[in-house]
Motif scaffolding. Structure first.
Motif, short mmCIF file in Angstrom:
data_model
loop_
_atom_site.label_atom_id
_atom_site.label_comp_id
_atom_site.label_asym_id
_atom_site.label_seq_id
_atom_site.Cartn_x
_atom_site.Cartn_y
_atom_site.Cartn_z
N TYR A 163 -10.58 44.54 18.46
CA TYR A 163 -9.85 43.28 18.58
C TYR A 163 -8.65 43.25 17.64
O TYR A 163 -7.53 42.90 18.06
CB TYR A 163 -10.80 42.12 18.28
CG TYR A 163 -10.15 40.76 18.32
CD1 TYR A 163 -9.68 40.22 19.50
CD2 TYR A 163 -10.02 40.01 17.14
CE1 TYR A 163 -9.08 38.97 19.53
CE2 TYR A 163 -9.43 38.76 17.16
CZ TYR A 163 -8.96 38.25 18.36
OH TYR A 163 -8.37 37.00 18.38
N THR A 164 -8.86 43.63 16.38
CA THR A 164 -7.75 43.63 15.44
C THR A 164 -6.70 44.69 15.81
O THR A 164 -5.51 44.49 15.59
CB THR A 164 -8.26 43.89 14.01
OG1 THR A 164 -8.97 45.13 13.96
CG2 THR A 164 -9.17 42.76 13.56
N CYS A 165 -7.16 45.79 16.41
CA CYS A 165 -6.22 46.81 16.87
C CYS A 165 -5.31 46.26 17.96
O CYS A 165 -4.10 46.49 17.96
CB CYS A 165 -6.98 48.04 17.37
SG CYS A 165 -5.94 49.36 18.01
N GLY A 166 -5.91 45.52 18.90
CA GLY A 166 -5.11 44.90 19.95
C GLY A 166 -4.12 43.89 19.39
O GLY A 166 -2.96 43.82 19.83
N LEU A 167 -4.56 43.11 18.41
CA LEU A 167 -3.64 42.15 17.78
C LEU A 167 -2.51 42.87 17.06
O LEU A 167 -1.36 42.41 17.06
CB LEU A 167 -4.41 41.27 16.79
CG LEU A 167 -5.41 40.29 17.40
CD1 LEU A 167 -6.14 39.53 16.30
CD2 LEU A 167 -4.73 39.33 18.36
N GLY A 168 -2.82 44.01 16.45
CA GLY A 168 -1.77 44.80 15.79
C GLY A 168 -0.74 45.31 16.77
O GLY A 168 0.47 45.32 16.49
N ALA A 169 -1.21 45.76 17.95
CA ALA A 169 -0.28 46.23 18.98
C ALA A 169 0.61 45.09 19.46
O ALA A 169 1.83 45.28 19.67
CB ALA A 169 -1.05 46.85 20.14
N LEU A 170 0.04 43.91 19.64
CA LEU A 170 0.85 42.75 20.04
C LEU A 170 1.86 42.38 18.96
O LEU A 170 3.00 42.02 19.28
CB LEU A 170 -0.07 41.56 20.33
CG LEU A 170 -0.94 41.67 21.59
CD1 LEU A 170 -1.87 40.48 21.69
CD2 LEU A 170 -0.07 41.78 22.83
N ALA A 171 1.44 42.46 17.70
CA ALA A 171 2.37 42.17 16.60
C ALA A 171 3.52 43.17 16.60
O ALA A 171 4.67 42.81 16.30
CB ALA A 171 1.62 42.21 15.27
N GLY A 172 3.22 44.43 16.93
CA GLY A 172 4.28 45.42 17.01
C GLY A 172 5.28 45.11 18.09
O GLY A 172 6.51 45.24 17.90
N PHE A 209 1.48 43.09 11.71
CA PHE A 209 1.08 44.46 12.07
C PHE A 209 0.36 45.12 10.90
O PHE A 209 -0.70 45.74 11.08
CB PHE A 209 2.29 45.28 12.47
CG PHE A 209 1.97 46.75 12.61
CD1 PHE A 209 1.29 47.23 13.72
CD2 PHE A 209 2.33 47.65 11.61
CE1 PHE A 209 0.96 48.57 13.83
CE2 PHE A 209 2.01 49.00 11.71
CZ PHE A 209 1.33 49.46 12.83
N TYR A 210 0.93 45.05 9.71
CA TYR A 210 0.29 45.67 8.54
C TYR A 210 -1.08 45.04 8.25
O TYR A 210 -2.03 45.74 7.88
CB TYR A 210 1.20 45.54 7.31
CG TYR A 210 2.45 46.37 7.38
CD1 TYR A 210 2.41 47.70 7.83
CD2 TYR A 210 3.68 45.86 7.00
CE1 TYR A 210 3.57 48.46 7.90
CE2 TYR A 210 4.84 46.62 7.06
CZ TYR A 210 4.77 47.92 7.50
OH TYR A 210 5.92 48.68 7.57
#
Length: 209
Positions: free
Chosen positions: A86-95, A103-104
């Motif tokens: 879930y956090t990985c997906g949020l990181g991709a969206l932040a990117g 992202f960080y």
């Protein structure tokens, strides 16, 4: 007529054939290459699942999954990995939105959760070996360590890849080729979650009955 003169006589459009002219763009080649890698990885895990299904009953008089597996720890491992997806997906969206701060943050959370999963898995392996239930004890344990250990190895590679991606974002920003690599990492990490759900069901839940 020489070969050179024959080649010169062929129109450029005809010489290019039906491919539209020239090689495919790098991004398309990378995308196809990554999907081939991901599918080949899934095929490899399918073979390991099949081997485990065949060998899971061959305990050679040794311990079974019911006596070895601690479902409480397994559920904590599962929670760590699923939340990291879930956090990985949020990181991709932040990117995609060029939000460096988010992202960080999500990359750090993904790394911590993935590392926690690995720690719990390694603790399980060490505890089993101390009890004399190492991979050489029986065919069941050999297939168990191979399947679960291979998944853990992929998680380790994923964490290294994540560190590399954070370094690329820090050095280059969210340029198109970095975003494409970030998307590939996200797909890889989600695929590991799907495989782990299979491991949880087939190895731990069924094996503990």
């Amino acid at each position: 007529m020489s070969l050179a003169s024959i080649a010169d006589a062929i129109p450029i459009e005809e010489a290019r054939g039906r491919g539209g002219g020239g090689p495919a763009p790098t991004r398309i080649v990378v995308a196809y290459g990554f999907w081939i890698f991901l599918l080949s990885d899934i095929i490899m895990f399918s073979a390991l699942f099949a081997a485990y299904a065949v060998l899971s009953g061959n305990t050679a008089g040794g311990p079974t999954g019911r006596s070895l597996f601690d479902l409480h720890n397994v559920f904590i491992e599962t929670a760590c990995l699923l939340v990291s997806s879930y956090t990985c997906g949020l990181g991709a969206l932040a990117g995609e939105r060029r939000r460096f701060d988010l992202f960080y943050l999500f990359a750090a959370l993904t790394f911590v959760l993935g590392a926690a999963f690995l720690y719990l898995e390694m603790a399980e392996f060490v505890g089993m070996v101390k009890e004399g239930a190492g991979p050489s004890r029986s065919a069941f344990l050999s297939s168990f360590f191979t399947l679960v250990g291979m998944h853990g190895g992929h998680v380790t590679v994923g964490l290294i890849w994540l560190v590399f991606m954070v370094g690329q974002v820090f050095a280059k920003g969210f340029v198109p080729h970095v975003l494409q690599r970030l998307l590939c990492f996200s797909l890889f990490w989600h695929a590991l979650d799907i495989i782990w759900v299979g491991v949880l069901t087939m190895v731990y839940l069924i094996g503990s009955r």
